[in-house]
Design an enzyme around this catalytic site. Sequence first.
Site, mmCIF file in Angstrom:
data_model
loop_
_atom_site.group_PDB
_atom_site.id
_atom_site.type_symbol
_atom_site.label_atom_id
_atom_site.label_comp_id
_atom_site.label_asym_id
_atom_site.label_seq_id
_atom_site.Cartn_x
_atom_site.Cartn_y
_atom_site.Cartn_z
ATOM 1 C CG ASN A 21 -1.706 1.220 1.428
ATOM 2 O OD1 ASN A 21 -1.792 2.049 0.521
ATOM 3 N ND2 ASN A 21 -2.321 1.368 2.595
ATOM 4 C CE LYS A 23 0.243 3.046 4.803
ATOM 5 N NZ LYS A 23 0.320 3.098 6.256
ATOM 6 C CG HIS A 110 -5.399 1.291 5.459
ATOM 7 N ND1 HIS A 110 -4.950 2.236 6.365
ATOM 8 C CD2 HIS A 110 -4.356 0.457 5.229
ATOM 9 C CE1 HIS A 110 -3.686 1.972 6.652
ATOM 10 N NE2 HIS A 110 -3.297 0.906 5.977
ATOM 11 C CD GLU A 112 -2.583 4.961 7.118
ATOM 12 O OE1 GLU A 112 -2.594 5.075 5.882
ATOM 13 O OE2 GLU A 112 -1.639 4.414 7.740
ATOM 14 C CD GLU A 182 -3.211 -3.314 7.363
ATOM 15 O OE1 GLU A 182 -2.090 -3.493 6.885
ATOM 16 O OE2 GLU A 182 -3.884 -2.291 7.165
ATOM 17 N N GLY A 188 2.717 1.416 10.851
ATOM 18 C CA GLY A 188 3.594 2.574 10.710
ATOM 19 C C GLY A 188 4.292 2.958 12.008
ATOM 20 C CB SER A 228 5.771 -2.538 11.750
ATOM 21 O OG SER A 228 5.245 -1.271 12.059
HETATM 22 C C1 PEP Z 1 -0.412 -0.418 6.300
HETATM 23 O O1 PEP Z 1 -0.508 0.793 6.204
HETATM 24 O O2 PEP Z 1 -1.305 -1.171 5.870
HETATM 25 C C2 PEP Z 1 0.777 -0.943 6.965
HETATM 26 C C3 PEP Z 1 0.787 -2.198 7.364
HETATM 27 O O3 PEP Z 1 1.811 -0.063 7.137
HETATM 28 P P1 PEP Z 1 3.267 -0.419 7.737
HETATM 29 O O4 PEP Z 1 3.752 -1.651 7.039
HETATM 30 O O5 PEP Z 1 4.092 0.784 7.416
HETATM 31 O O6 PEP Z 1 3.066 -0.636 9.190
#
Ligand code: PEP
Length: 266
Positions: A21, A23, A110, A112, A182, A188, A228
Amino acid sequence: MYFCTEQKTTTIMRTKIVAGNWKMNLDVTASIELAESISKEITSLKTENTRIVVAPTAINLYPVTTHADLDNRVEIAAQNMHQATNGAFTGEISAEMIKNVGVQTVILGHSERRTYFNETDKALAEKVTTALKNELDVIFCFGEVLEERQSNNHFKVVESQLQNALFHLEEKDWKTIVLAYEPVWAIGTGETASPEQAQEMHAFIRTVIEKKFGKTTAQQISILYGGSVKPSNAKEIFSQPDVDGGLIGGAALNAVDFVALIKAIQ
Ligand code: PEP
């Protein structure tokens, strides 16, 4: 020709998936370059059993599908879409528009989107319906925030997110849905769920799906972990029996790291 009419219909059975992703990152040139670098890096890899997905920002979907020279193993996904077919929804994109530029998959839910754009389970249920009606594949994200885990409510929260957004579906709809667990506290942040925590939740998710849609669906669905994931921890997470791959943020912005994650799942 402005519009891409040739589209691939995917039947999603349980399969390994590494999805990036991007973003709100990368301009058009950088998006094409990153997609092409990933594509080049995987040419020597055997990845027949792995779906590789990248999700550029909306404005770069069309340039990437049309101008990037990509191995056909690299799939392009949108990061979001509106639930309505069309209309007065300034700034939004529709399922038809996504299909129209040759994109077959959309990420929905997601954290966000939920946090910064107030996407509710109800809106997400509508988005999923619209996506499926338009024959788009869905990567559906969900997960608990830190306080919910600390108060031991994470299973309840995840179950209710699934019930509210996906339990109106029929069994046949699950062929084109991938789940992405997630935990918000791991996105992040550099903080990762331990392989055991990921496995425990993924196994729980299968039981939730099984209760409503049956064992076959629960076993066939692919469940990704996101939060992450990086080359240093991917192998351990991906080797858990109920983890079918990852939805990747930060590490997806670097071709070498992203390809390392693809290698980690082989
Ligand atoms: C995400 O935004 O779906 C995500 C998992 O980000 P990150 O890998 O940076 O934690």
